[in-house]
Design an enzyme around this catalytic site. Structure first.
Site, mmCIF file in Angstrom:
data_model
loop_
_atom_site.group_PDB
_atom_site.id
_atom_site.type_symbol
_atom_site.label_atom_id
_atom_site.label_comp_id
_atom_site.label_asym_id
_atom_site.label_seq_id
_atom_site.Cartn_x
_atom_site.Cartn_y
_atom_site.Cartn_z
ATOM 1 N N ARG A 1 3.957 9.548 -4.721
ATOM 2 C CA ARG A 1 5.343 9.391 -5.148
ATOM 3 C C ARG A 1 5.388 8.575 -6.435
ATOM 4 O O ARG A 1 4.619 7.626 -6.611
ATOM 5 C CB ARG A 1 6.169 8.679 -4.069
ATOM 6 C CG ARG A 1 6.528 9.566 -2.872
ATOM 7 C CD ARG A 1 7.488 10.679 -3.254
ATOM 8 N NE ARG A 1 7.913 11.516 -2.148
ATOM 9 C CZ ARG A 1 7.397 12.706 -1.853
ATOM 10 N NH1 ARG A 1 6.392 13.209 -2.567
ATOM 11 N NH2 ARG A 1 7.875 13.420 -0.854
ATOM 12 N N HIS B 1 4.986 17.876 -10.238
ATOM 13 C CA HIS B 1 5.116 17.733 -8.780
ATOM 14 C C HIS B 1 4.687 19.012 -8.046
ATOM 15 O O HIS B 1 5.497 19.645 -7.352
ATOM 16 C CB HIS B 1 6.548 17.335 -8.387
ATOM 17 C CG HIS B 1 6.628 16.695 -7.037
ATOM 18 N ND1 HIS B 1 7.451 15.642 -6.741
ATOM 19 C CD2 HIS B 1 5.947 16.955 -5.874
ATOM 20 C CE1 HIS B 1 7.304 15.304 -5.473
ATOM 21 N NE2 HIS B 1 6.388 16.098 -4.915
HETATM 22 P P1 NAP Z 1 0.744 10.223 6.129
HETATM 23 O O1 NAP Z 1 0.067 11.242 6.961
HETATM 24 O O2 NAP Z 1 1.962 9.567 6.662
HETATM 25 O O3 NAP Z 1 -0.352 9.102 5.806
HETATM 26 C C1 NAP Z 1 -0.035 7.894 5.242
HETATM 27 C C2 NAP Z 1 -1.296 7.039 5.125
HETATM 28 O O4 NAP Z 1 -1.010 5.886 4.329
HETATM 29 C C3 NAP Z 1 -1.803 6.529 6.462
HETATM 30 O O5 NAP Z 1 -3.206 6.499 6.453
HETATM 31 C C4 NAP Z 1 -1.264 5.094 6.497
HETATM 32 O O6 NAP Z 1 -2.041 4.199 7.222
HETATM 33 C C5 NAP Z 1 -1.387 4.729 5.042
HETATM 34 N N1 NAP Z 1 -0.480 3.611 4.708
HETATM 35 C C6 NAP Z 1 0.866 3.555 4.859
HETATM 36 N N2 NAP Z 1 1.343 2.381 4.425
HETATM 37 C C7 NAP Z 1 0.269 1.676 4.013
HETATM 38 C C8 NAP Z 1 0.109 0.380 3.471
HETATM 39 N N3 NAP Z 1 1.149 -0.441 3.266
HETATM 40 N N4 NAP Z 1 -1.138 -0.030 3.183
HETATM 41 C C9 NAP Z 1 -2.206 0.780 3.397
HETATM 42 N N5 NAP Z 1 -2.122 2.016 3.899
HETATM 43 C C10 NAP Z 1 -0.898 2.457 4.206
HETATM 44 O O7 NAP Z 1 1.131 10.797 4.692
HETATM 45 P P2 NAP Z 1 0.676 12.200 4.057
HETATM 46 O O8 NAP Z 1 1.347 13.325 4.731
HETATM 47 O O9 NAP Z 1 -0.798 12.184 3.957
HETATM 48 O O10 NAP Z 1 1.322 12.067 2.601
HETATM 49 C C11 NAP Z 1 0.766 11.202 1.630
HETATM 50 C C12 NAP Z 1 1.650 11.136 0.405
HETATM 51 O O11 NAP Z 1 1.641 12.389 -0.266
HETATM 52 C C13 NAP Z 1 3.120 10.810 0.644
HETATM 53 O O12 NAP Z 1 3.572 9.907 -0.342
HETATM 54 C C14 NAP Z 1 3.818 12.131 0.446
HETATM 55 O O13 NAP Z 1 5.148 11.935 0.047
HETATM 56 C C15 NAP Z 1 2.968 12.692 -0.674
HETATM 57 N N6 NAP Z 1 3.037 14.143 -0.894
HETATM 58 C C16 NAP Z 1 3.001 14.589 -2.177
HETATM 59 C C17 NAP Z 1 2.996 15.947 -2.430
HETATM 60 C C18 NAP Z 1 2.914 16.459 -3.830
HETATM 61 O O14 NAP Z 1 3.008 17.673 -4.036
HETATM 62 N N7 NAP Z 1 2.714 15.621 -4.805
HETATM 63 C C19 NAP Z 1 3.014 16.853 -1.359
HETATM 64 C C20 NAP Z 1 3.051 16.351 -0.069
HETATM 65 C C21 NAP Z 1 3.040 14.987 0.160
HETATM 66 P P3 NAP Z 1 -2.179 4.303 8.824
HETATM 67 O O15 NAP Z 1 -3.036 5.504 9.057
HETATM 68 O O16 NAP Z 1 -2.887 3.071 9.184
HETATM 69 O O17 NAP Z 1 -0.788 4.445 9.344
HETATM 70 C C1 GLV Z 2 6.257 16.936 -1.497
HETATM 71 O O1 GLV Z 2 6.198 16.055 -2.306
HETATM 72 C C2 GLV Z 2 6.411 16.705 -0.083
HETATM 73 O O2 GLV Z 2 6.693 15.561 0.316
HETATM 74 O O3 GLV Z 2 6.264 17.669 0.688
#
Ligand code: NAP
Ligand code: GLV
Length: 311
Positions: free
Chosen positions: A226, A274
């Site tokens: 983000r 994005h």
């Molecule tokens: P997720 O499954 O919720 O995983 C989040 C991870 O971050 C978990 O390992 C969590 O730790 C860790 N975390 C959260 N807060 C933390 C902190 N304060 N300190 C250290 N670690 C922390 O998320 P995801 O689905 O993998 O998504 C990751 C990111 O990608 C998000 O920001 C999402 O919005 C973004 N995203 C971007 C796109 C794009 O196209 N650019 C697409 C999809 C998603 P724990 O395991 O210990 O809870």
């Molecule tokens: C894209 O950024 C998503 O959160 O799916």
């Protein structure tokens, strides 16, 4: 009962989503305009960045299903009904797309392909030293759905990968650590940092002057999570001084990135609009359908957001 679909899709996006959702939910009544005439007839909302307040007054909701993985904008909506299970999009197809983007970025940084693209624009023929992947230390921040897949993919491609999360994680071929205290030393060792944290009050602005100063001089940032994770003014200072050698940025404080923003033209920045991991309507509609069926059967949906944690 009916399902409200509250999105800000363009007509072209809706043309992809509508057939996928109708095929995955053939027996459901899908409403696409709101406010709805009979709010009490709606028990499920499928949402993708809906305007704030779109779900206000839907008192019979049993499920809010996000089509996006990140739910930071949704959680920031004061009109989001409280106490209703909120599920986010978790789809292996998205994790795979994210792993592809991260691998492209890391490989391009490691092998100097961004630098060669710049050399081409300048008509400059110069060979750079070729290093092995195992000599390149990559740090992945966030080891959830995306971060895990990315870290393991990078490790399989030979990189020296470490990973950081809140709770202890075990990943194949990845050296993991948890908690705030571990971060400065991990940053100091990394040559490339890949951000896959969720946007929460504790991670907003995590890339700032202080964290940039903890990096090795010339380290690179790959932000695929983000825009609000990065203090963009601090990044520009760190890029200008060479403290950050290159930044691959898929996400920004303001999107679309304004035309006059200095990041567009900075020589050490690669901009993506994005697209690191788009939701694929074909597989995502199946994920939605499984959760709708679960709720209709009185079961809990999968991939519920912990509203207190913010992800
Ligand atoms: P997720 O499954 O919720 O995983 C989040 C991870 O971050 C978990 O390992 C969590 O730790 C860790 N975390 C959260 N807060 C933390 C902190 N304060 N300190 C250290 N670690 C922390 O998320 P995801 O689905 O993998 O998504 C990751 C990111 O990608 C998000 O920001 C999402 O919005 C973004 N995203 C971007 C796109 C794009 O196209 N650019 C697409 C999809 C998603 P724990 O395991 O210990 O809870
Ligand atoms: C894209 O950024 C998503 O959160 O799916």
């Amino acid at each position: 009962m009916s399902i409200l679909i509250a999105t800000q899709f363009t007509p072209a996006e809706w043309a992809q989503w509508e057939p996928a959702l109708r095929q995955a939910l053939p027996h459901e009544t899908l409403l696409t305009a709101w406010p709805v005439a009979e709010p009490d007839a709606v028990d499920i909302a499928i949402v993708a960045n809906p305007p704030a307040g779109s779900l206000r007054g839907l008192n019979r909701l049993r499920l809010i299903q996000s089509l996006w993985a990140g739910v930071d904008k949704l959680l920031a909506d004061p009109g989001l009904p409280a106490g209703v299970p909120l599920a986010r999009m978790v789809d292996p197809a998205m994790n795979e797309a994210m792993a592809e983007t991260a691998l492209w970025a890391v490989l391009s940084l490691h092998r100097g392909f961004f630098a060669y693209a710049k050399q081409q624009r300048e008509g400059q023929w110069r060979q750079r030293a070729q290093r092995r992947a195992d000599e390149v230390r990559v740090l992945v921040l966030g080891l959830g759905q995306m971060g895990r897949t990315v870290a393991e993919r990078l490790a399989r491609n030979g990189y020296a990968v470490s990973g950081w999360s809140t709770r202890e994680a075990r990943l194949h071929g990845v050296a993991t650590q948890a908690g705030d205290a571990a971060l400065p030393a991990m940053l100091a060792k990394a040559e490339i940092v890949v951000n896959l944290l969720p946007l929460t009050p504790s991670t907003a602005g995590i890339f700032n002057a202080q964290t940039f100063s903890q990096l090795r001089h010339g380290a690179s940032l790959v932000n695929l999570a983000r825009g609000a994770h990065v203090v963009e003014a601090d990044l520009l200072v760190a890029l200008d001084s060479g403290q950050v050698g290159h930044a691959v940025l898929d996400v920004f404080q303001v999107e679309p990135l304004p035309a006059d923003h200095p990041l567009w033209r900075h020589p050490s920045v690669t901009v993506l609009p994005h697209v690191a991991a788009l939701t694929d309507p074909r597989s995502a509609a199946e994920v939605v359908s499984r959760n709708v069926q679960a709720v209709r059967q009185g079961l809990l949906p999968e991939h519920q957001v912990d509203r207190a944690r913010g992800y």
